[in-house]
Design an enzyme around this catalytic site. Structure first.
Site, PDB file in Angstrom:
ATOM      1  N   ASP A 118       9.296   2.691  -0.728  1.00  0.00           N
ATOM      2  CA  ASP A 118       8.268   3.080   0.104  1.00  0.00           C
ATOM      3  C   ASP A 118       8.589   2.977   1.595  1.00  0.00           C
ATOM      4  O   ASP A 118       8.251   2.007   2.100  1.00  0.00           O
ATOM      5  CB  ASP A 118       7.044   2.660  -0.214  1.00  0.00           C
ATOM      6  CG  ASP A 118       5.990   3.408   0.530  1.00  0.00           C
ATOM      7  OD1 ASP A 118       4.656   3.244   0.278  1.00  0.00           O
ATOM      8  OD2 ASP A 118       6.355   4.106   1.694  1.00  0.00           O
TER       9      ASP A 118
ATOM     10  N   TYR B 271       0.990  -1.046  -0.076  1.00  0.00           N
ATOM     11  CA  TYR B 271       0.038  -0.043  -0.190  1.00  0.00           C
ATOM     12  C   TYR B 271       0.997   1.344   0.088  1.00  0.00           C
ATOM     13  O   TYR B 271       1.914   1.518   0.808  1.00  0.00           O
ATOM     14  CB  TYR B 271      -0.935  -0.035   1.130  1.00  0.00           C
ATOM     15  CG  TYR B 271      -1.805   1.162   1.383  1.00  0.00           C
ATOM     16  CD1 TYR B 271      -1.730   2.351   2.383  1.00  0.00           C
ATOM     17  CD2 TYR B 271      -3.000   1.296   0.536  1.00  0.00           C
ATOM     18  CE1 TYR B 271      -2.565   3.358   2.610  1.00  0.00           C
ATOM     19  CE2 TYR B 271      -3.776   2.431   0.807  1.00  0.00           C
ATOM     20  CZ  TYR B 271      -3.584   3.454   1.627  1.00  0.00           C
ATOM     21  OH  TYR B 271      -4.213   4.408   1.863  1.00  0.00           O
TER      22      TYR B 271
ATOM     23  N   LYS C 207       4.833   9.487   8.262  1.00  0.00           N
ATOM     24  CA  LYS C 207       4.631   8.775   9.763  1.00  0.00           C
ATOM     25  C   LYS C 207       5.816   9.345  10.841  1.00  0.00           C
ATOM     26  O   LYS C 207       5.457  10.575  11.129  1.00  0.00           O
ATOM     27  CB  LYS C 207       4.413   7.385   9.750  1.00  0.00           C
ATOM     28  CG  LYS C 207       3.334   6.843   8.881  1.00  0.00           C
ATOM     29  CD  LYS C 207       3.387   5.211   8.749  1.00  0.00           C
ATOM     30  CE  LYS C 207       2.274   4.681   7.940  1.00  0.00           C
ATOM     31  NZ  LYS C 207       0.995   4.815   8.237  1.00  0.00           N
TER      32      LYS C 207
HETATM   33  P1  KE4 Z   1      -0.667   8.288   4.305  1.00  0.00           P
HETATM   34  O1  KE4 Z   1      -1.061   8.931   3.089  1.00  0.00           O
HETATM   35  O2  KE4 Z   1      -1.859   7.636   4.915  1.00  0.00           O
HETATM   36  O3  KE4 Z   1       0.058   9.180   5.264  1.00  0.00           O
HETATM   37  O4  KE4 Z   1       0.582   7.396   3.786  1.00  0.00           O
HETATM   38  C1  KE4 Z   1       0.190   6.143   2.938  1.00  0.00           C
HETATM   39  C2  KE4 Z   1       1.171   5.082   3.123  1.00  0.00           C
HETATM   40  C3  KE4 Z   1       2.030   4.840   2.198  1.00  0.00           C
HETATM   41  N1  KE4 Z   1       2.931   3.743   2.302  1.00  0.00           N
HETATM   42  C4  KE4 Z   1       2.828   2.912   3.155  1.00  0.00           C
HETATM   43  C5  KE4 Z   1       4.012   1.860   3.364  1.00  0.00           C
HETATM   44  C6  KE4 Z   1       2.058   3.180   4.240  1.00  0.00           C
HETATM   45  O5  KE4 Z   1       1.897   2.378   4.993  1.00  0.00           O
HETATM   46  C7  KE4 Z   1       1.094   4.140   4.090  1.00  0.00           C
HETATM   47  C8  KE4 Z   1      -0.287   4.262   5.108  1.00  0.00           C
HETATM   48  N2  KE4 Z   1      -0.288   3.313   6.039  1.00  0.00           N
HETATM   49  C9  KE4 Z   1      -1.613   3.029   6.769  1.00  0.00           C
HETATM   50  C10 KE4 Z   1      -1.538   1.716   7.547  1.00  0.00           C
HETATM   51  N3  KE4 Z   1      -1.282   0.629   7.101  1.00  0.00           N
HETATM   52  C11 KE4 Z   1      -2.332   4.181   7.135  1.00  0.00           C
HETATM   53  C12 KE4 Z   1      -3.427   4.153   8.016  1.00  0.00           C
HETATM   54  C13 KE4 Z   1      -4.609   4.603   7.377  1.00  0.00           C
HETATM   55  O6  KE4 Z   1      -4.877   4.311   5.949  1.00  0.00           O
HETATM   56  O7  KE4 Z   1      -5.658   5.188   8.067  1.00  0.00           O
END
Ligand code: KE4
Length: 427
Positions: free
Chosen positions: A239, A144, A267
């Site tokens: 990533d 993701y 994060k």
């Molecule tokens: P954000 O746009 O949510 O800040 O980051 C996206 C993203 C990109 N790359 C990785 C490896 C990530 O894990 C994420 C976001 N992680 C999720 C939890 N697995 C965010 C939680 C959510 O979607 O509310």
């Protein structure tokens, strides 16, 4: 646990917010029940609207690595906010953040701040396409990279949780430029690279996957990806939104000893405030506007409050590298304790762990990719999740997520967690 206030708030929230949440995975859809509305947190503890206390294994999905409401971080935000919260003009704080990050991670000469991990990954892919003049990208099933159109093809995290494999609103043109392969399956990657030779701009990968549960790279897989990208002039994007500054000060690049061409962060670098970043070698990053023609922008990019929260967090990590060893040892302790108590029960399970990333899968097969992760028993996970929640242990509400330890967690918290699992009776 009495959760009447959360139930009330959830009914009210659904009147004005889709699904009552601002991010789908928070809605408890895959585990059932009512999401808890959190009122405050301190150290390793969350407190919900009914005043119930929980040991936190989400840490806001990674950012709260130092624990909640860390005194230095809170004080830095309070002091900074008194000087206004945003200017829309360059600040010294952004230079300090960029110098801090490029000084801590390998192979990043220039870095651009954005406001989320999605923005970081979306911008890195656009840059790779602009730099190479190629259109296609390859991502891995169950990985993701945020909710940008190009990434919503066979993704993990909330998409896997909600069993969404194709997303309405993603045009065929976008979808056809996103190739996918199974993680840890080099042959599948080689087949795609051969079929679309000269057309792939980038391979984007979570070096240690965290969005189908924690799935580490198999020995040699990332090294082979690196070699393949070198041979085919494909940009390798790590990533590190999840692994960055969590696995080591230099993230997965340092921990695994592999260099990516572009790296994305999020994060932890925001210390709980909205921050993302992408960076890499000068020869590539120089194509980003205003230096080059690959346009990317953001009203609140490098926002001073987000910067000071991130800078304070990163400085504490940089000045106390023992935190990484502590986190790793705490996660190992948790794994050993859970394995001991769960082996006494009569169902199969697998615990995956890499550093302080850990996940539990109710299956008797190794979990090495999205397919094997998807075969785990979700009903049993839901029982486990709620059984632990009832005992004050707050785990990610999805079998497709990693658990995140924060360094405020104590041995007593870990023992309480292990004991709660021991008390569970799951069918
Ligand atoms: P954000 O746009 O949510 O800040 O980051 C996206 C993203 C990109 N790359 C990785 C490896 C990530 O894990 C994420 C976001 N992680 C999720 C939890 N697995 C965010 C939680 C959510 O979607 O509310």
């Amino acid at each position: 646990m009495e959760t009447g206030k959360s139930k009330e708030l959830f009914i009210r929230a659904q009147k004005t917010i889709p699904g009552g949440v601002n991010s789908p995975v928070r809605a408890f859809r895959s585990v059932g029940g009512t999401p808890l509305f959190i009122q405050k947190a301190k150290g390793s503890y969350l407190y919900d609207a009914d005043g119930n206390k929980y040991i936190d294994y989400i840490a806001s999905w990674g950012p709260m690595i130092l624990g909640h409401a860390h005194e230095e971080v809170v004080r830095a935000i309070q002091e900074r906010a008194a000087n206004s919260t945003s200017f829309g003009a360059p600040t010294e704080l952004e230079i300090e953040m960029a110098e801090l990050i490029t000084g801590m991670v390998p192979n990043v000469d220039l870095i651009r701040m954005v406001s989320s991990g999605t923005e970081a990954c979306m911008s890195a892919v656009r840059l790779a396409r602009g730099f190479t003049g190629r259109n296609k990208i390859l991502k891995f099933e169950g990985h993701y990279h945020g909710h940008a159109d190009s990434f919503l093809v066979k993704s993990g995290s909330g998409m896997a949780t909600l069993k969404i494999q194709t997303v309405p609103g993603i045009t065929p043109g976008v979808a056809e430029d996103t190739l996918t392969a199974a993680f840890n399956n080099l042959h599948a990657v080689e087949e795609q690279v051969k079929k679309y030779s000269g057309e792939i701009a980038a391979i984007i990968v979570e070096p240690v996957a965290g969005n189908m549960g924690c799935v580490p790279p198999e020995k040699g897989f990332l090294e082979s990806l690196r070699a393949l990208c070198d041979k085919e002039n494909i940009i390798l994007i790590f990533d590190e939104v999840m692994t960055g500054f969590r696995l080591a000060p230099g993230g997965a690049q340092e921990k695994l000893g592999i260099r990516a061409d572009l790296v994305t962060y999020g994060k932890v670098i925001g210390g709980g405030m909205p921050v993302g970043a992408f960076g890499g070698r000068k020869e590539i990053m120089e194509h980003i506007a205003p230096l080059g023609k690959v346009y990317q922008a953001g009203t609140l990019s490098g926002n001073p409050i987000a910067m000071i929260a991130g800078i304070t967090t990163l400085k504490i990590l940089k000045e106390n590298p023992s935190i990484y060893k502590e986190l790793q040892e705490k996660t190992r302790y948790l794994q050993d304790g859970l394995e001991e108590v769960l082996h006494k029960k009569n169902f199969p399970f697998v615990i995956n762990r890499f550093g302080s990333m850990i996940s539990l899968h109710f299956t008797d097969y190794p979990v090495t990719d999205f397919e094997s992760s998807s075969q785990s028993n979700m009903e049993r996970f839901s029982q486990f999740f709620h059984g632990m929640l009832e005992q004050g242990i707050y785990l990610p509400p999805s079998a497709f997520e990693s658990w995140f330890l924060n360094n405020a967690i104590s041995t007593r918290d870990l023992d309480e967690t292990i004991d709660a699992a021991d008390q569970l009776s799951i069918s």
